[in-house]
Design a protein around this motif. Sequence first.
Motif, short mmCIF file in Angstrom:
data_model
loop_
_atom_site.label_atom_id
_atom_site.label_comp_id
_atom_site.label_asym_id
_atom_site.label_seq_id
_atom_site.Cartn_x
_atom_site.Cartn_y
_atom_site.Cartn_z
N ASN A 80 0.83 -1.22 0.00
CA ASN A 80 0.00 0.00 0.00
C ASN A 80 0.85 1.26 0.00
O ASN A 80 0.57 2.21 -0.73
N PHE A 81 1.89 1.26 0.83
CA PHE A 81 2.77 2.42 0.88
C PHE A 81 3.46 2.64 -0.46
O PHE A 81 3.55 3.76 -0.95
N ALA A 82 3.95 1.56 -1.07
CA ALA A 82 4.62 1.67 -2.38
C ALA A 82 3.65 2.18 -3.44
O ALA A 82 4.03 2.97 -4.31
N MET A 83 2.40 1.76 -3.40
CA MET A 83 1.41 2.22 -4.37
C MET A 83 1.12 3.71 -4.20
O MET A 83 0.98 4.44 -5.18
N ILE A 84 1.04 4.17 -2.97
CA ILE A 84 0.80 5.59 -2.71
C ILE A 84 1.96 6.44 -3.22
O ILE A 84 1.76 7.45 -3.91
N VAL A 85 3.18 6.01 -2.92
CA VAL A 85 4.36 6.76 -3.37
C VAL A 85 4.46 6.77 -4.89
O VAL A 85 4.68 7.81 -5.51
#
Length: 152
Positions: free
Chosen positions: A36-41
């Motif tokens: 999720n964090f990688a997708m947001i970034v």
Amino acid sequence: MVRAGGVAAHLPTSGLDIFGDLRKMNKRQLYYQVLNFAMIVSSALMIWKGLIVLTGSESPIVVVLSGSMEPAFHRGDLLFLTNFREDPIRAGEIVVFKVEGRDIPIVHRVIKVHEKFLPYVGMVTIIMNDYPKFKYALLAVMGAYVLLRRES
């Protein structure tokens, strides 16, 4: 856990106890959070690069840092920039430009456009700012000229 008067009391956990929360997760939850964090970034980076392409500007969004543009713009305002070269710059417009050696773009209002003017006349000032020894040498020569020159 803190003991207060012989009774065990739990202190409220702060948002800074991230590592404790991570240790409590199983591997699947941890992978999900990392994904999720990688997708947001990556989404933010794609939006930023898309804005660069659409606007033709190296910095499509900037924040006003000083109060020099008030009342038009206040500190903290966001400016959405475009760089369409077909549009001529006119007096009264707001322009944003970047100075070599500075990371922060500068926002100013155009007062007057000089289309038929001496090109590169401002290079003297730029050279004197970039090479201070040249500036002092030029000032010394001018001072010596004024002191040694005789009026007739």
